[in-house]
Scaffold this motif. Structure first.
Motif, PDB file in Angstrom:
ATOM      1  N   GLN A  65       0.815  -1.202   0.000  1.00 49.12           N
ATOM      2  CA  GLN A  65       0.000   0.000   0.000  1.00 49.12           C
ATOM      3  C   GLN A  65       0.857   1.264   0.000  1.00 49.12           C
ATOM      4  N   GLU A  66       2.019   1.197   0.670  1.00 52.51           N
ATOM      5  CA  GLU A  66       2.905   2.359   0.694  1.00 52.51           C
ATOM      6  C   GLU A  66       3.388   2.710  -0.713  1.00 52.51           C
ATOM      7  N   LYS A  67       3.688   1.691  -1.503  1.00 51.92           N
ATOM      8  CA  LYS A  67       4.170   1.940  -2.866  1.00 51.92           C
ATOM      9  C   LYS A  67       3.055   2.499  -3.747  1.00 51.92           C
ATOM     10  N   TYR A  68       1.831   2.033  -3.562  1.00 52.37           N
ATOM     11  CA  TYR A  68       0.707   2.593  -4.321  1.00 52.37           C
ATOM     12  C   TYR A  68       0.530   4.071  -3.982  1.00 52.37           C
ATOM     13  N   ALA A  69       0.590   4.395  -2.691  1.00 48.41           N
ATOM     14  CA  ALA A  69       0.449   5.786  -2.263  1.00 48.41           C
ATOM     15  C   ALA A  69       1.578   6.637  -2.837  1.00 48.41           C
ATOM     16  N   LEU A  70       2.777   6.096  -2.850  1.00 45.68           N
ATOM     17  CA  LEU A  70       3.923   6.815  -3.412  1.00 45.68           C
ATOM     18  C   LEU A  70       3.734   7.054  -4.906  1.00 45.68           C
ATOM     19  N   ALA A  71       3.305   6.038  -5.629  1.00 42.18           N
ATOM     20  CA  ALA A  71       3.052   6.190  -7.064  1.00 42.18           C
ATOM     21  C   ALA A  71       1.980   7.247  -7.302  1.00 42.18           C
ATOM     22  N   ASP A  72       0.924   7.233  -6.520  1.00 46.54           N
ATOM     23  CA  ASP A  72      -0.140   8.228  -6.665  1.00 46.54           C
ATOM     24  C   ASP A  72       0.389   9.638  -6.418  1.00 46.54           C
ATOM     25  N   GLU A  73       1.233   9.778  -5.425  1.00 52.77           N
ATOM     26  CA  GLU A  73       1.802  11.084  -5.094  1.00 52.77           C
ATOM     27  C   GLU A  73       2.660  11.621  -6.244  1.00 52.77           C
ATOM     28  N   ILE A  74       3.462  10.766  -6.828  1.00 55.14           N
ATOM     29  CA  ILE A  74       4.394  11.185  -7.879  1.00 55.14           C
ATOM     30  C   ILE A  74       3.687  11.354  -9.225  1.00 55.14           C
ATOM     31  N   MET A  75       2.740  10.481  -9.532  1.00 53.55           N
ATOM     32  CA  MET A  75       2.159  10.438 -10.873  1.00 53.55           C
ATOM     33  C   MET A  75       0.782  11.089 -10.980  1.00 53.55           C
ATOM     34  N   HIS A  76       0.237  11.626  -9.917  1.00 61.66           N
ATOM     35  CA  HIS A  76      -1.163  12.071  -9.930  1.00 61.66           C
ATOM     36  C   HIS A  76      -1.481  13.130 -10.984  1.00 61.66           C
ATOM     37  N   ARG A  77      -0.511  13.891 -11.436  1.00 56.90           N
ATOM     38  CA  ARG A  77      -0.781  14.927 -12.449  1.00 56.90           C
ATOM     39  C   ARG A  77      -0.489  14.457 -13.875  1.00 56.90           C
ATOM     40  N   VAL A  78      -0.082  13.222 -14.033  1.00 57.28           N
ATOM     41  CA  VAL A  78       0.185  12.684 -15.364  1.00 57.28           C
ATOM     42  C   VAL A  78      -1.159  12.432 -16.058  1.00 57.28           C
ATOM     43  N   PRO A  79      -1.384  13.038 -17.222  1.00 55.58           N
ATOM     44  CA  PRO A  79      -2.638  12.822 -17.940  1.00 55.58           C
ATOM     45  C   PRO A  79      -2.861  11.340 -18.232  1.00 55.58           C
ATOM     46  N   GLY A  80      -4.011  10.839 -17.870  1.00 55.42           N
ATOM     47  CA  GLY A  80      -4.350   9.439 -18.117  1.00 55.42           C
ATOM     48  C   GLY A  80      -3.872   8.469 -17.059  1.00 55.42           C
ATOM     49  N   TYR A  81      -3.199   8.959 -16.005  1.00 57.15           N
ATOM     50  CA  TYR A  81      -2.743   8.058 -14.950  1.00 57.15           C
ATOM     51  C   TYR A  81      -3.944   7.505 -14.185  1.00 57.15           C
ATOM     52  N   ASN A  82      -3.974   6.207 -14.027  1.00 57.22           N
ATOM     53  CA  ASN A  82      -4.995   5.541 -13.233  1.00 57.22           C
ATOM     54  C   ASN A  82      -4.303   4.715 -12.166  1.00 57.22           C
ATOM     55  N   PRO A  83      -4.575   4.992 -10.907  1.00 53.94           N
ATOM     56  CA  PRO A  83      -3.939   4.204  -9.843  1.00 53.94           C
ATOM     57  C   PRO A  83      -4.312   2.727  -9.966  1.00 53.94           C
ATOM     58  N   PRO A  84      -3.346   1.848  -9.789  1.00 53.11           N
ATOM     59  CA  PRO A  84      -3.658   0.418  -9.862  1.00 53.11           C
ATOM     60  C   PRO A  84      -4.470  -0.020  -8.649  1.00 53.11           C
TER      61      PRO A  84
END
Length: 92
Positions: A1-20
């Motif tokens: 879960q920590e890695k998902y949260a980290l990915a969301d934090e870093i990638m949240h402004r990327v157009p088309g990013y969908n959290p896994p």
């Protein structure tokens, strides 16, 4: 879960990013997966797999062509560095 949260934090402004929702991979939208993977490797040392390598050609083309797949298997600090390099190389 920590890695998902980290990915969301870093990638949240990327157009088309969908959290896994689950798994070990991020599927990220790009114009051309092969070109993006090669550019990342040459400019940042970050290795990803072109999405087209993981899907089959269909009558309408390859559904993975416009994606890259990034594995979220490195230790958290390395993953943060890699995702930041990836974002900065491909999306800014």
């Amino acid at each position: 879960q920590e890695k998902y949260a980290l990915a969301d934090e870093i990638m949240h402004r990327v157009p088309g990013y969908n959290p896994p929702e689950a798994g070990f991979f991020l599927w990220l939208p790009v114009a051309d997966g092969e070109e993006a993977a090669l550019r990342l490797w040459k400019k940042t040392g970050v290795r990803v797999l072109p999405g087209a390598y993981l899907s089959r050609d269909t009558d309408t083309g390859n559904p993975g062509k416009n994606y890259i797949r990034a594995a979220m298997v490195a230790p958290k600090d390395e993953m943060a560095e890699g995702l930041t390099r990836l974002r900065d190389c491909l999306y800014t």
